[in-house]
Design a protein around this motif. Structure first.
Motif, PDB file in Angstrom:
ATOM      1  N   PRO A 216      48.924  20.583 -10.932  1.00  0.00           N
ATOM      2  CA  PRO A 216      49.757  21.630 -11.552  1.00  0.00           C
ATOM      3  C   PRO A 216      50.962  22.049 -10.705  1.00  0.00           C
ATOM      4  CG  PRO A 216      47.570  22.475 -10.927  1.00  0.00           C
ATOM      5  CD  PRO A 216      47.529  20.995 -10.760  1.00  0.00           C
ATOM      6  N   GLU A 217      50.901  21.814  -9.399  1.00  0.00           N
ATOM      7  CA  GLU A 217      52.063  22.163  -8.559  1.00  0.00           C
ATOM      8  C   GLU A 217      53.033  20.994  -8.510  1.00  0.00           C
ATOM      9  OE1 GLU A 217      52.059  24.119  -4.743  1.00  0.00           O
ATOM     10  OE2 GLU A 217      49.891  24.355  -4.976  1.00  0.00           O
ATOM     11  N   PRO A 218      54.298  21.198  -8.908  1.00  0.00           N
ATOM     12  CA  PRO A 218      55.280  20.109  -8.927  1.00  0.00           C
ATOM     13  C   PRO A 218      55.382  19.371  -7.582  1.00  0.00           C
ATOM     14  CG  PRO A 218      56.186  22.059  -9.977  1.00  0.00           C
ATOM     15  CD  PRO A 218      54.865  22.465  -9.419  1.00  0.00           C
ATOM     16  N   GLU A 222      54.650  15.414  -7.634  1.00  0.00           N
ATOM     17  CA  GLU A 222      55.655  14.441  -7.199  1.00  0.00           C
ATOM     18  C   GLU A 222      55.067  13.511  -6.138  1.00  0.00           C
ATOM     19  OE1 GLU A 222      59.846  15.092  -5.141  1.00  0.00           O
ATOM     20  OE2 GLU A 222      59.564  16.377  -6.911  1.00  0.00           O
ATOM     21  N   MET A 223      54.281  14.090  -5.244  1.00  0.00           N
ATOM     22  CA  MET A 223      53.646  13.293  -4.189  1.00  0.00           C
ATOM     23  C   MET A 223      52.670  12.286  -4.797  1.00  0.00           C
ATOM     24  SD  MET A 223      52.133  15.044  -0.808  1.00  0.00           S
ATOM     25  CE  MET A 223      51.075  14.132   0.288  1.00  0.00           C
ATOM     26  N   SER A 245      48.988  -4.404  -9.986  1.00  0.00           N
ATOM     27  CA  SER A 245      48.062  -3.372 -10.497  1.00  0.00           C
ATOM     28  C   SER A 245      47.006  -3.036  -9.446  1.00  0.00           C
ATOM     29  CB  SER A 245      47.352  -3.856 -11.758  1.00  0.00           C
ATOM     30  OG  SER A 245      48.271  -4.388 -12.660  1.00  0.00           O
ATOM     31  N   THR A 246      47.380  -2.207  -8.475  1.00  0.00           N
ATOM     32  CA  THR A 246      46.431  -1.837  -7.422  1.00  0.00           C
ATOM     33  C   THR A 246      45.762  -0.514  -7.745  1.00  0.00           C
ATOM     34  OG1 THR A 246      47.816  -3.011  -5.841  1.00  0.00           O
ATOM     35  CG2 THR A 246      46.186  -1.491  -4.926  1.00  0.00           C
ATOM     36  N   ALA A 247      46.535   0.433  -8.293  1.00  0.00           N
ATOM     37  CA  ALA A 247      45.943   1.733  -8.629  1.00  0.00           C
ATOM     38  C   ALA A 247      46.353   2.186 -10.025  1.00  0.00           C
ATOM     39  CB  ALA A 247      46.351   2.777  -7.602  1.00  0.00           C
ATOM     40  N   LEU A 248      45.403   2.835 -10.707  1.00  0.00           N
ATOM     41  CA  LEU A 248      45.665   3.415 -12.025  1.00  0.00           C
ATOM     42  C   LEU A 248      46.247   4.819 -11.867  1.00  0.00           C
ATOM     43  CD1 LEU A 248      42.210   2.526 -13.666  1.00  0.00           C
ATOM     44  CD2 LEU A 248      44.353   1.240 -13.896  1.00  0.00           C
ATOM     45  N   ALA A 249      45.841   5.497 -10.789  1.00  0.00           N
ATOM     46  CA  ALA A 249      46.282   6.876 -10.583  1.00  0.00           C
ATOM     47  C   ALA A 249      46.009   7.321  -9.155  1.00  0.00           C
ATOM     48  CB  ALA A 249      45.547   7.813 -11.545  1.00  0.00           C
ATOM     49  N   VAL A 250      46.794   8.314  -8.716  1.00  0.00           N
ATOM     50  CA  VAL A 250      46.496   9.023  -7.462  1.00  0.00           C
ATOM     51  C   VAL A 250      46.343  10.494  -7.840  1.00  0.00           C
ATOM     52  CG1 VAL A 250      47.372   9.712  -5.193  1.00  0.00           C
ATOM     53  CG2 VAL A 250      47.839   7.405  -6.055  1.00  0.00           C
ATOM     54  N   HIS A 251      45.211  11.073  -7.501  1.00  0.00           N
ATOM     55  CA  HIS A 251      44.964  12.486  -7.796  1.00  0.00           C
ATOM     56  C   HIS A 251      44.801  13.261  -6.493  1.00  0.00           C
ATOM     57  CE1 HIS A 251      43.124  11.293 -11.950  1.00  0.00           C
ATOM     58  NE2 HIS A 251      44.435  11.244 -11.944  1.00  0.00           N
ATOM     59  N   ILE A 252      45.624  14.272  -6.315  1.00  0.00           N
ATOM     60  CA  ILE A 252      45.556  15.087  -5.088  1.00  0.00           C
ATOM     61  C   ILE A 252      45.004  16.473  -5.427  1.00  0.00           C
ATOM     62  CG2 ILE A 252      46.905  16.160  -3.231  1.00  0.00           C
ATOM     63  CD1 ILE A 252      48.959  13.900  -3.536  1.00  0.00           C
ATOM     64  N   GLU A 253      44.039  16.919  -4.642  1.00  0.00           N
ATOM     65  CA  GLU A 253      43.532  18.288  -4.766  1.00  0.00           C
ATOM     66  C   GLU A 253      43.669  18.956  -3.400  1.00  0.00           C
ATOM     67  OE1 GLU A 253      42.204  19.943  -7.615  1.00  0.00           O
ATOM     68  OE2 GLU A 253      43.170  18.221  -8.577  1.00  0.00           O
TER      69      GLU A 253
END
Lengths: 280, 192
Positions: A216-218, A222-223, A245-253
């Motif tokens: 939710p934080e821009p 962006e990162m 195709s190495t990654a489908l997504a990066v999720h940061i918490e």
């Protein structure tokens, strides 16, 4: 106070163990198909086709997508107005896991002792994270986590001055070094901040987010986008055999942290992104 | 690059010398399963036999054979085997060179091999095949027969004898010391 019986919990967990292991959520299907369309490598394309065909067969025949049906990780959000009756909550969860793994013909991959290694025979105990939240609902998410990608995960205590560049460099180097063994295309769960034990949980919880969702934080959204692009530029590709195709997504918490600390955790998730949730 | 071969086990040097990294292989015949604990037992016996100056008592002959790193899920009634995709090969790297020295010609798993294993494959003429990790259901359909060979106490980690038909594989390390993981990454890497 709303009452939920332990039997309801057991039944819910049993169902979630089976459904999470045998079906992919729509976001994962979509992401994998997208990768197939854009993959540059011929070997990579074949690997993706095989993965999609496997997943289609598994859903059709209600079989587990992967033989490694994982260590069962469970995230619970318990409304503070909920009371679980007629039995112990943890016992209810583990009974559901045991039932699900037996009835679903799922592999029992848990040993009772880390060094003496005797199989518990029913994939219990689960690892349960509980958060108390406002309200009168009980939310249960089951995530069967295979060892292939779990073994390629890590926690690193960085120096605070290493900052954004330090975090990005560590994540990129790690995926380059270990990503091939974790069954790419991956979802890269990244935890930043908190404490030594807390940051690992952040990274794991990040894997529950749907593919395509943003922090939710821009600043962090962006990162996520930059890291995803850079990871896909590494060239690892599907199964690490080369490709885009190495990654489908990066999720940061993230979480606040000590003035002297910058904890970082990376939890890699294989292409069989399996989790299922119910709200009681 | 990227030829298709249909080959049968046991493997001989002539056949595997034709295989290059990136080639696709449909494997037929017998493969033996083994993972961490089974490897430890096999190598313990080889070492013990060496010390005692006797022939090792192995549950299957290694000469020309192929080992598949797998621990299948339970099979449902009516099925030959449950989902049976590969596990991470790197964990077997401690044990693989000695098995290759004793005549093992092929291994099947997922992920990278260590430097010593790659060297040993070149020295003893053996190949490493990648099966697609997570393609467990698709692979299980290519397994036509299963028989327990040894170490039944290890459950899914026991040694099984599998009869496979057109098991789809990709050559990741060939007898020439090439590594598809390195070459693939080099080829598709984009410097920004």
């Amino acid at each position: 106070m709303r009452e939920i019986t332990s039997e309801e919990v057991t039944q819910a967990v049993e169902n979630l163990c089976i459904s999470s292991n045998c079906t992919l959520n729509e976001d994962v299907w979509k992401a994998l198909r997208e990768k197939l369309k854009n993959e540059e490598s011929l070997v990579g394309k074949e690997v993706l086709e095989e993965i999609l065909e496997n997943d289609r067969m598994a859903e059709e025949e209600k079989l587990p997508l992967c033989q490694d049906t994982g260590f069962t990780t469970i995230f619970v959000e318990m409304g503070q107005e909920v009371r679980v009756t007629e039995g112990d909550f943890y016992e209810a969860i583990n009974k559901g896991v045991g039932n699900g793994y037996r009835k679903g013909y799922l592999r029992k991959s848990v040993v009772k002792d880390p060094l003496r290694r005797k199989n518990t025979g029913d994939n219990t105990p689960a690892w349960v994270h509980i958060d108390i939240v406002p309200g009168n609902k009980l939310k249960i998410s089951v995530m069967p986590k295979g060892a292939g990608s779990e073994n390629m995960s890590t926690v690193k205590m960085l120096s605070p001055t290493e900052g954004v560049q330090g975090v990005k460099k560590f994540v990129l180097d790690w995926v380059k070094e270990r990503g091939a063994n974790a069954c790419p295309p991956l979802v890269v769960g990244v935890g930043i901040g908190g404490t030594f034990e807390g940051v690992a949980k952040l990274a794991k919880k990040a894997l529950l987010r749907p593919i395509g969702s943003k922090n939710p934080e821009p600043f962090y959204a962006e990162m996520e986008e930059e890291l995803l692009k850079e990871i896909n530029n590494l060239g690892l590709g599907p199964q690490g055999l080369g490709g885009s195709s190495t990654a489908l997504a990066v999720h940061i918490e993230t979480y606040p942290c000590h003035i002297a600390s910058l904890p970082l955790a990376i939890n890699l998730q294989c292409h069989a992104v399996r989790h299922a949730t119910i709200i009681l | 690059m990227n030829n298709l071969f249909r080959i049968e086990t046991p493997l001989d040097e002539e056949t595997i010398s034709k295989l290059k990294i990136g080639d696709k292989v449909l494997l037929n015949g017998i493969v033996y399963t083994a993972r961490d604990q089974a490897h430890k037992r096999l190598v313990d016996e080889l070492e013990k036999a060496g010390k005692e100056n006797r022939q090792p008592n192995l549950p299957f002959p290694l000469e020309g054979q192929v080992i598949y790193y797998v621990g299948p899920a339970p099979s449902r009634p009516g099925m030959v085997i449950g989902p049976a995709g590969p596990t991470t090969s790197g964990r077997m790297d401690t044990y693989t060179p000695i098995l290759l020295e004793k005549g093992l010609k092929g291994t099947i798993g997922k992920g990278r091999r260590g430097k010593d294993t790659i060297e040993a494959m070149k020295k003893y003429k053996a190949v490493y095949f990648v099966a697609v990790g997570g393609a467990a259901v698709l692979i299980s359909k290519r397994i036509k027969r299963i028989e327990t060979v040894a170490y039944e106490d290890l459950g899914p980690e026991a040694i099984y004898r599998l009869e496979v038909e057109d098991f789809p594989l990709i050559v990741a390390n060939d007898v020439y010391g090439n590594d598809l993981f390195d070459e693939g990454m080099k080829k598709y890497r984009k410097v920004t």
